[in-house]
Design a protein around this motif. Structure first.
Motif, PDB file in Angstrom:
ATOM      1  N   MET A  51     -14.232  -9.545  -1.355  1.00 17.67           N
ATOM      2  CA  MET A  51     -13.426  -9.424  -0.147  1.00 17.67           C
ATOM      3  C   MET A  51     -12.712  -8.070  -0.155  1.00 17.67           C
ATOM      4  N   LEU A  52     -12.975  -7.268   0.873  1.00 24.68           N
ATOM      5  CA  LEU A  52     -12.333  -5.966   1.000  1.00 24.68           C
ATOM      6  C   LEU A  52     -11.237  -6.069   2.057  1.00 24.68           C
ATOM      7  N   VAL A  53     -10.058  -5.583   1.739  1.00 27.21           N
ATOM      8  CA  VAL A  53      -8.932  -5.652   2.665  1.00 27.21           C
ATOM      9  C   VAL A  53      -8.390  -4.245   2.866  1.00 27.21           C
ATOM     10  N   GLY A  54      -8.305  -3.826   4.131  1.00 22.90           N
ATOM     11  CA  GLY A  54      -7.735  -2.524   4.474  1.00 22.90           C
ATOM     12  C   GLY A  54      -6.586  -2.709   5.443  1.00 22.90           C
ATOM     13  N   ASP A  55      -6.052  -1.595   5.924  1.00 22.58           N
ATOM     14  CA  ASP A  55      -4.934  -1.660   6.867  1.00 22.58           C
ATOM     15  C   ASP A  55      -5.302  -2.394   8.143  1.00 22.58           C
ATOM     16  N   ASP A  56      -6.550  -2.218   8.588  1.00 20.23           N
ATOM     17  CA  ASP A  56      -6.948  -2.809   9.864  1.00 20.23           C
ATOM     18  C   ASP A  56      -8.217  -3.652   9.783  1.00 20.23           C
ATOM     19  N   PHE A  57      -8.555  -4.117   8.584  1.00 23.67           N
ATOM     20  CA  PHE A  57      -9.753  -4.954   8.483  1.00 23.67           C
ATOM     21  C   PHE A  57      -9.710  -5.862   7.251  1.00 23.67           C
ATOM     22  N   ILE A  58     -10.440  -6.943   7.345  1.00 18.49           N
ATOM     23  CA  ILE A  58     -10.765  -7.801   6.196  1.00 18.49           C
ATOM     24  C   ILE A  58     -12.263  -8.007   6.294  1.00 18.49           C
ATOM     25  N   ARG A  59     -12.988  -7.673   5.230  1.00 17.50           N
ATOM     26  CA  ARG A  59     -14.446  -7.719   5.278  1.00 17.50           C
ATOM     27  C   ARG A  59     -14.975  -8.443   4.049  1.00 17.50           C
ATOM     28  N   LEU A  60     -15.958  -9.309   4.271  1.00 14.39           N
ATOM     29  CA  LEU A  60     -16.634  -9.980   3.154  1.00 14.39           C
ATOM     30  C   LEU A  60     -17.975  -9.299   2.918  1.00 14.39           C
ATOM     31  N   ILE A  61     -18.258  -8.998   1.652  1.00 15.28           N
ATOM     32  CA  ILE A  61     -19.552  -8.456   1.255  1.00 15.28           C
ATOM     33  C   ILE A  61     -20.216  -9.526   0.407  1.00 15.28           C
ATOM     34  N   VAL A  78     -16.651   5.029  -7.967  1.00 11.33           N
ATOM     35  CA  VAL A  78     -16.981   6.454  -7.912  1.00 11.33           C
ATOM     36  C   VAL A  78     -16.442   7.044  -6.611  1.00 11.33           C
ATOM     37  N   GLN A  79     -15.738   8.169  -6.710  1.00 11.32           N
ATOM     38  CA  GLN A  79     -15.180   8.815  -5.522  1.00 11.32           C
ATOM     39  C   GLN A  79     -16.316   9.192  -4.566  1.00 11.32           C
ATOM     40  N   GLY A  80     -16.140   8.839  -3.292  1.00 13.32           N
ATOM     41  CA  GLY A  80     -17.155   9.150  -2.289  1.00 13.32           C
ATOM     42  C   GLY A  80     -18.125   8.015  -2.028  1.00 13.32           C
ATOM     43  N   VAL A  81     -18.031   6.940  -2.810  1.00 15.93           N
ATOM     44  CA  VAL A  81     -18.910   5.782  -2.608  1.00 15.93           C
ATOM     45  C   VAL A  81     -18.096   4.653  -1.988  1.00 15.93           C
ATOM     46  N   GLY A  82     -18.283   4.440  -0.684  1.00 15.37           N
ATOM     47  CA  GLY A  82     -17.650   3.321  -0.002  1.00 15.37           C
ATOM     48  C   GLY A  82     -18.590   2.130   0.016  1.00 15.37           C
ATOM     49  N   SER A  83     -18.196   1.093   0.723  1.00 20.65           N
ATOM     50  CA  SER A  83     -19.008  -0.126   0.730  1.00 20.65           C
ATOM     51  C   SER A  83     -20.384   0.104   1.362  1.00 20.65           C
ATOM     52  N   LYS A  84     -20.446   0.945   2.418  1.00 22.23           N
ATOM     53  CA  LYS A  84     -21.734   1.183   3.077  1.00 22.23           C
ATOM     54  C   LYS A  84     -22.712   1.903   2.145  1.00 22.23           C
ATOM     55  N   VAL A  85     -22.211   2.919   1.445  1.00 22.14           N
ATOM     56  CA  VAL A  85     -23.071   3.667   0.526  1.00 22.14           C
ATOM     57  C   VAL A  85     -23.500   2.773  -0.643  1.00 22.14           C
ATOM     58  N   ALA A  86     -22.575   1.988  -1.182  1.00 22.70           N
ATOM     59  CA  ALA A  86     -22.908   1.086  -2.291  1.00 22.70           C
ATOM     60  C   ALA A  86     -23.983   0.095  -1.862  1.00 22.70           C
ATOM     61  N   LEU A  87     -23.866  -0.464  -0.644  1.00 21.67           N
ATOM     62  CA  LEU A  87     -24.881  -1.401  -0.156  1.00 21.67           C
ATOM     63  C   LEU A  87     -26.214  -0.694   0.096  1.00 21.67           C
ATOM     64  N   ALA A  88     -26.166   0.559   0.540  1.00 27.54           N
ATOM     65  CA  ALA A  88     -27.405   1.320   0.743  1.00 27.54           C
ATOM     66  C   ALA A  88     -28.127   1.525  -0.592  1.00 27.54           C
ATOM     67  N   ILE A  89     -27.363   1.815  -1.647  1.00 28.55           N
ATOM     68  CA  ILE A  89     -27.960   1.996  -2.975  1.00 28.55           C
ATOM     69  C   ILE A  89     -28.565   0.684  -3.456  1.00 28.55           C
ATOM     70  N   LEU A  90     -27.829  -0.428  -3.279  1.00 29.49           N
ATOM     71  CA  LEU A  90     -28.323  -1.732  -3.729  1.00 29.49           C
ATOM     72  C   LEU A  90     -29.477  -2.239  -2.860  1.00 29.49           C
TER      73      LEU A  90
END
Length: 198
Positions: A51-61, A78-90
């Motif tokens: 579960m990712l929680v930010g200022d304006d979102f709650i997201r389940l991966i 790793v700096q520069g790797v957000g959830s979208k990039v991590a999912l793209a790698i996986l």
């Protein structure tokens, strides 16, 4: 914190699924590998989540395995790797292939993922090479080639010849084991090719 969902697969889209748990639909972003592993719509599913929680979102991966979730967390460190990039790698590499690539120092393999350029791939490999050894790989069994040097060059050469990342890394690791740490590039290439072609 939501760590796991068990329910009925209600919907699957290109980048997420909706899982009905007791009448509540949870939208879960996931890699293409996880989405493919969920099975048919209307079937029972169990999915590990982060579960990712930010200022304006709650997201389940969501993840098909706990190992994939662990890799997501590690990539996110790793700096520069957000959830979208991590999912793209996986989505691009199985966890075993990712572990082999990092063990072999093969940034080129990591950079195959959409949105991952050579600089970011190098950073991922360099920052995670000491951390990746403790993580389980769902594909298992493939020894990682020693990092850097001739091994990485040979893995890259096998990839260019069309071998899968896990096959290439395994062949190079086995060749290195047979020939020893002082093996020359030519000998390593010949031996690894023989092993990969079996």
């Amino acid at each position: 914190m939501i760590a796991k969902l068990r329910g009925i697969l209600d919907e699957v889209a290109a980048d997420h699924a909706v899982i009905d748990v007791g009448g509540v639909g949870y939208q879960v972003a996931a890699s293409s590998r996880t989405l493919d592993a969920l099975g048919p719509k209307g079937g029972d599913v169990t999915i590990h989540t982060e579960m990712l929680v930010g200022d304006d979102f709650i997201r389940l991966i969501g993840f098909a395995s706990a190992a994939e979730r662990d890799w997501f967390r590690l990539l996110g460190s790793v700096q520069g790797v957000g959830s979208k990039v991590a999912l793209a790698i996986l989505s691009t590499l199985e966890t075993g292939e990712l572990q082999s690539a990092i063990g072999a120092g093969d940034a080129a393999m990591v950079s195959r993922a959409p949105g991952v350029g050579p600089k970011l791939a190098s950073r991922i490999v360099n920052e995670l090479k000491d951390k990746a050894g403790g993580l389980a790989a769902t594909t298992g069994g493939a020894p990682a080639a020693p990092a850097g040097g001739a091994s990485a060059d040979v893995v890259s050469a096998l990839l260019n010849l069309g071998f899968k990342p896990a096959e290439a890394s395994k062949a190079v690791a086995e060749a290195q084991g047979d020939l020893g740490a002082d093996a020359g590039l030519d000998a390593l290439v010949r031996t690894a090719l023989k092993k990969a072609a079996k």
